[in-house]
Design an enzyme around this catalytic site. Structure first.
Site, PDB file in Angstrom:
ATOM      1  N   CYS B  14       3.432 -15.166-119.195  1.00 51.99           N
ATOM      2  CA  CYS B  14       4.338 -15.958-118.442  1.00 51.99           C
ATOM      3  C   CYS B  14       3.949 -17.188-117.669  1.00 51.99           C
ATOM      4  O   CYS B  14       2.875 -17.331-116.936  1.00 51.99           O
ATOM      5  CB  CYS B  14       5.214 -14.363-116.971  1.00 51.99           C
ATOM      6  SG  CYS B  14       6.637 -15.418-116.242  1.00 51.99           S
ATOM      7  N   PRO B  15       4.341 -18.238-117.476  1.00 53.38           N
ATOM      8  CA  PRO B  15       5.891 -18.103-118.309  1.00 53.38           C
ATOM      9  C   PRO B  15       5.373 -18.968-120.227  1.00 53.38           C
ATOM     10  O   PRO B  15       6.632 -18.910-120.500  1.00 53.38           O
ATOM     11  CB  PRO B  15       6.636 -18.883-117.666  1.00 53.38           C
ATOM     12  CG  PRO B  15       5.663 -20.423-116.989  1.00 53.38           C
ATOM     13  CD  PRO B  15       4.375 -19.076-117.319  1.00 53.38           C
TER      14      PRO B  15
END
Lengths: 131, 75
Positions: B14-15
């Site tokens: 992430c992200p």
């Protein structure tokens, strides 16, 4: 529904940087208009040299291994992504003056402004976040 | 399922899966299908939430040996 996300970055550690830039890039990738107001220690996060040497919280140094293992992107990479996705970076003029910093000390593509610049952007933003 | 574009986002955390998915879908035309492969478990919730925000449809999702595959139709 608001299509804006407003973020205040007021701390200058590595964990702070991830909180700010992960949320900012994720929001920008989800078609949100995003602005980050960098103030006080938060200016570290966009400082040309400082952003490469952000400190871990005291006692948390052992997480370095976890960051590498989880293949977490470098802050410089997240900053580049954020700018590519159109995230607006606003550096706080007052803090820059206090710290003796000029735009030359920061990465390219930032704006410099005061509290009102941020407030105007944030007045119809949801969520507004502070880190 | 057939797709117009395949994105390998395996190993990313992430992200980045969301950022790469967004960039990939920007290259497609409305109605075309993007196939995304990820290993980030957070993407199980994040990709559908991201698709909802942009009005894109998740046509199919499967998980095999730790690899999650989404088929996303561009809005």
């Amino acid at each position: 529904m608001s299509n804006k996300v407003a973020i205040i970055a007021s701390n200058g550690g590595l964990f702070d940087a991830y909180k700010v830039f992960n949320i900012a890039t994720a929001a920008a990738a989800s078609e949100k208009e995003v602005a980050i107001f960098f103030t006080f220690e938060g200016l570290n996060l966009i400082h040309k040299q400082g952003m490469y040497a952000l400190p871990m919280p005291a006692g948390a140094e052992h997480y370095a291994e976890g960051f590498a293992k989880a293949n977490v992107p470098a802050i410089s990479q997240l900053v580049e992504m954020a700018q590519e996705l159109g995230v607006k970076f606003i550096a706080c003029q007052m803090t820059m003056d206090v710290m003796g910093l000029t735009t030359e000390d920061f990465i390219d593509g930032i704006e410099v402004g005061g509290a009102v610049t941020f407030l105007e952007f944030a007045k119809d933003a949801a969520p507004s976040l502070t880190f | 399922m057939k797709s117009n574009l395949h994105l390998d986002a395996k190993g990313l955390s992430c992200p980045m899966p969301i950022v790469k998915t967004k960039k990939a879908i920007d290259t497609l035309a409305s109605g075309e299908i993007l196939e995304v492969q990820v290993t980030d478990k957070g993407s199980l919730a994040d990709i559908p939430a991201w698709a909802k925000a942009g009005g894109h449809a998740i046509l199919d999702k499967c998980e095999e040996a730790g690899v999650i595959t989404f088929f996303i139709q561009k809005a």
